[in-house]
Write a protein that holds these residues in place. Structure first.
Motif, short mmCIF file in Angstrom:
data_model
loop_
_atom_site.label_atom_id
_atom_site.label_comp_id
_atom_site.label_asym_id
_atom_site.label_seq_id
_atom_site.Cartn_x
_atom_site.Cartn_y
_atom_site.Cartn_z
N MET A 1 43.73 47.60 48.70
CA MET A 1 43.52 46.17 48.72
C MET A 1 42.28 45.90 49.58
SD MET A 1 46.20 43.11 49.72
CE MET A 1 47.07 44.11 50.87
N THR A 2 41.38 45.08 49.07
CA THR A 2 40.15 44.80 49.78
C THR A 2 40.00 43.30 50.04
OG1 THR A 2 37.76 45.00 49.73
CG2 THR A 2 38.85 44.72 47.61
N ASP A 3 39.34 42.97 51.12
CA ASP A 3 39.09 41.58 51.44
C ASP A 3 37.61 41.24 51.25
OD1 ASP A 3 41.71 41.05 52.02
OD2 ASP A 3 41.50 41.39 54.15
N THR A 4 36.94 42.00 50.42
CA THR A 4 35.53 41.80 50.17
C THR A 4 35.33 40.74 49.09
OG1 THR A 4 35.12 44.11 50.71
CG2 THR A 4 33.41 42.96 49.48
N ILE A 5 34.41 39.83 49.33
CA ILE A 5 34.05 38.85 48.30
C ILE A 5 33.37 39.62 47.17
CG2 ILE A 5 32.57 36.88 47.78
CD1 ILE A 5 32.82 36.18 50.81
N ARG A 6 33.80 39.37 45.95
CA ARG A 6 33.22 40.06 44.80
C ARG A 6 32.56 39.05 43.87
NH1 ARG A 6 37.17 44.23 42.09
NH2 ARG A 6 35.28 44.52 40.90
N GLU A 7 31.40 39.40 43.37
CA GLU A 7 30.72 38.59 42.37
C GLU A 7 30.94 39.27 41.02
OE1 GLU A 7 26.52 36.25 41.64
OE2 GLU A 7 26.50 38.04 42.90
N TYR A 8 31.74 38.65 40.16
CA TYR A 8 32.10 39.25 38.88
C TYR A 8 31.05 39.01 37.80
CZ TYR A 8 36.68 40.63 40.47
OH TYR A 8 37.71 41.26 41.13
N ALA A 9 30.33 37.94 37.93
CA ALA A 9 29.23 37.58 37.04
C ALA A 9 28.29 36.74 37.88
CB ALA A 9 29.74 36.81 35.83
N PRO A 10 27.07 36.54 37.45
CA PRO A 10 26.17 35.72 38.26
C PRO A 10 26.79 34.35 38.58
CG PRO A 10 24.95 36.82 36.53
CD PRO A 10 26.42 37.07 36.26
N GLY A 11 26.98 34.08 39.87
CA GLY A 11 27.52 32.80 40.31
C GLY A 11 29.03 32.66 40.22
N VAL A 12 29.76 33.74 39.91
CA VAL A 12 31.23 33.69 39.82
C VAL A 12 31.80 34.63 40.87
CG1 VAL A 12 33.26 34.05 38.37
CG2 VAL A 12 31.13 33.19 37.35
N TYR A 13 32.41 34.05 41.91
CA TYR A 13 32.88 34.80 43.06
C TYR A 13 34.39 34.73 43.23
CZ TYR A 13 27.98 34.51 44.47
OH TYR A 13 26.61 34.59 44.50
N GLU A 14 34.98 35.86 43.59
CA GLU A 14 36.38 35.90 44.00
C GLU A 14 36.39 35.97 45.53
OE1 GLU A 14 40.35 38.60 43.34
OE2 GLU A 14 38.44 39.60 43.62
N ILE A 15 37.14 35.05 46.14
CA ILE A 15 37.27 35.00 47.60
C ILE A 15 38.71 35.39 47.93
CG2 ILE A 15 37.15 33.56 49.64
CD1 ILE A 15 35.26 31.71 47.99
N PRO A 16 38.94 36.60 48.43
CA PRO A 16 40.30 37.04 48.71
C PRO A 16 40.84 36.45 50.00
CG PRO A 16 38.77 38.75 49.30
CD PRO A 16 37.96 37.64 48.70
N SER A 17 42.13 36.20 50.04
CA SER A 17 42.81 35.77 51.25
C SER A 17 44.26 36.23 51.15
CB SER A 17 42.70 34.26 51.45
OG SER A 17 43.25 33.57 50.37
N HIS A 18 45.06 35.89 52.17
CA HIS A 18 46.44 36.35 52.21
C HIS A 18 47.38 35.24 52.66
CE1 HIS A 18 44.06 40.03 52.59
NE2 HIS A 18 45.03 40.57 51.89
N ILE A 19 48.61 35.34 52.21
CA ILE A 19 49.67 34.46 52.67
C ILE A 19 50.58 35.32 53.55
CG2 ILE A 19 51.67 33.06 52.02
CD1 ILE A 19 50.32 32.65 49.29
N GLY A 20 50.78 34.89 54.76
CA GLY A 20 51.66 35.65 55.65
C GLY A 20 51.15 37.03 55.98
#
Length: 72
Positions: A1-20
């Motif tokens: 599991m990574t907490d790195t922001i990933r750019e899947y396509a130009p200008g499309v970012y996944e920002i990971p976070s966690h609950i608890g």
């Protein structure tokens, strides 16, 4: 599991976070040249710091977010 922001396509970012601290969730950011859309803001109070830090890392001014889409 990574907490790195990933750019899947130009200008499309996944920002990971966690609950608890253990359940992984993600917010998505779609960025164009003059505006941005945030998809899924996360759980109240749990991810604001994560999203703000990610915006800074990506180089997006929070004021450029013109649309917030909540999927659930």
């Amino acid at each position: 599991m990574t907490d790195t922001i990933r750019e899947y396509a130009p200008g499309v970012y996944e920002i990971p976070s966690h609950i608890g601290g253990t359940i992984r969730i993600a917010q998505w950011l779609i960025v164009s040249s003059d505006e941005a859309m945030l998809i899924d803001t996360g759980i109240a109070g749990a991810t604001a710091d994560v999203v703000q830090a990610a915006l800074a890392e990506i180089g997006v001014n929070p004021a450029s977010i013109t649309t917030v889409l909540l999927t659930h």
